[in-house]
Write an enzyme that holds these catalytic residues in place. Structure first.
Site, PDB file in Angstrom:
ATOM      1  CB  VAL A  65      51.105 -58.849  21.505  1.00 37.45           C
ATOM      2  CG1 VAL A  65      50.354 -58.156  20.383  1.00 37.45           C
ATOM      3  CG2 VAL A  65      50.323 -60.043  22.013  1.00 37.45           C
ATOM      4  CB  CYS A  66      53.207 -55.558  18.838  1.00 32.81           C
ATOM      5  SG  CYS A  66      53.624 -54.150  17.785  1.00 32.81           S
ATOM      6  CB  VAL A  67      57.433 -53.598  20.308  1.00 31.43           C
ATOM      7  CG1 VAL A  67      57.434 -53.071  18.889  1.00 31.43           C
ATOM      8  CG2 VAL A  67      56.459 -52.827  21.159  1.00 31.43           C
TER       9      VAL A  67
END
Length: 352
Positions: free
Chosen positions: A117-119
């Protein structure tokens, strides 16, 4: 495998983004309302110890289990969130803890599918799990991911990407989009749509994360190009041809193009268009200026050129962008939110 046996493990570590951790379980929990299953997933939060973990929001989260205790178990879905730091210029950089990377690599060996998720994609890349794969991450760290891991095909626009048994998600809130896609993959799109309606979300967003990004993020390393960038910003309403820019920088057109590609990864004309689109976005968000006025202020020449630039870079039109993102009195925004009955594919890039 029975649905009750779908073990989802969410990786925890100090400074982890809170929504990355709490968002997916909310999506999975809503599955219970929409099916006859007693539960679709079993979610466990895992960390190096079972002591409280402090998230980036300052909220403490208590792990269910340690990485060591999970080492011998079969995992259906390993979900890896991320963490960032910002510098004095508010530039964002993804953080990667080698100890967490080692555990992610080890747990992935016993996992049916791995997601970030995300970074969190930076942790997967550091673990070698994205080698030779197409992946996304938050737009603000996509350049960092591409620079540090050239073996990964980084695409900064999609909300999420599936490449085989590895899934990567973009911005923080897109953990919900990714989780809905996992539900669709496991239980079908009709069930995922019902969950999306409970969340008051699109099952598939109408565009990618480029609509939210800042295209002027690359930082030049030479004073000459930095000064030229400031010159461009101050003179967007003027023609700004390649010849004009080369004369301002006191270099040849060919040399200027070579420098821009080396410093910023794009041609001078592409950079100028990015700057103009960014100025136009601000005008659309914060003013009532007409398209004709914005066209003049930003140097597009014609409204057709403005519209084409928005379609090319943001996969939307200026008026649709204003409808969705224009600020309104009281600090809110017009956003056109609401669930849409559109099936979620395995990969959801803008404009599909």
């Amino acid at each position: 495998m029975s649905s009750a046996g779908r073990l989802v493990v969410i990786v925890l570590f100090e400074g982890v983004d809170l929504l990355d951790v709490t968002g997916p379980p909310e999506v999975f929990a809503l599955l219970r309302r929409e099916t006859d299953e007693s539960t679709g997933y079993q979610v466990l939060l895992a960390a190096e110890t079972t002591g409280p973990v402090t998230t980036s929001a300052g909220v403490r989260v208590l792990p269910d289990i340690t990485f060591e205790e999970l080492a011998g178990r079969a995992i259906d879905t390993l979900l890896v969130p991320g963490s960032v730091e910002t510098d004095e210029r508010r530039r964002v950089r993804a953080l990667v803890d080698p100890a967490v990377v080692a555990w992610v690599r080890r747990l992935a060996e016993r996992t049916r599918r791995v997601t970030s998720v995300c970074v969190g994609a930076h942790l997967l890349a550091a673990a070698g799990l994205l080698d030779g794969k197409r992946a996304t991450t938050h737009w603000s760290t996509a350049g960092q991911l591409a620079a540090e891991h050239p073996e990964v095909e980084v695409d900064a626009d999609p909300i999420f990407i599936r490449d085989g048994d590895v899934w990567t998600g973009a911005g923080i809130s897109s953990c919900l989009d990714l989780s809905l896609a996992l539900v669709a993959d496991d239980f079908g799109e009709a069930v995922a749509l019902r969950v999306a309606r409970q969340l008051v979300m699109y099952l598939k967003r109408p565009s990618g994360q480029s609509q939210f990004s800042v295209p002027l993020e690359p930082v030049s390393t030479t004073r000459r190009i930095e000064d030229l960038r400031h010159h461009i910003t101050r003179h967007l309403g003027e023609p700004l041809t390649l010849a004009d820019l080369a004369a301002t920088a006191h270099v040849s057109e060919r040399q200027l193009t070579r420098i821009f590609k080396a410093e910023l990864g794009m041609t001078p004309s592409a950079y100028v268009e990015s700057a103009r689109v960014e100025r136009a976005r601000h005008q659309l968000e914060s003013t009532d200026a007409t398209l004709e006025r914005i066209t003049t202020l930003c140097g597009f020449g014609t409204t057709d050129t403005l519209i084409r630039a928005f379609r090319r870079r943001l996969d939307t039109t200026p008026m649709e962008y204003r409808r969705r993102f224009r600020a309104v009195p009281g600090g809110g925004a017009v956003t056109g939110a609401g669930p849409a009955p559109v099936p979620a594919p395995a990969s959801a890039p803008a404009g599909e």
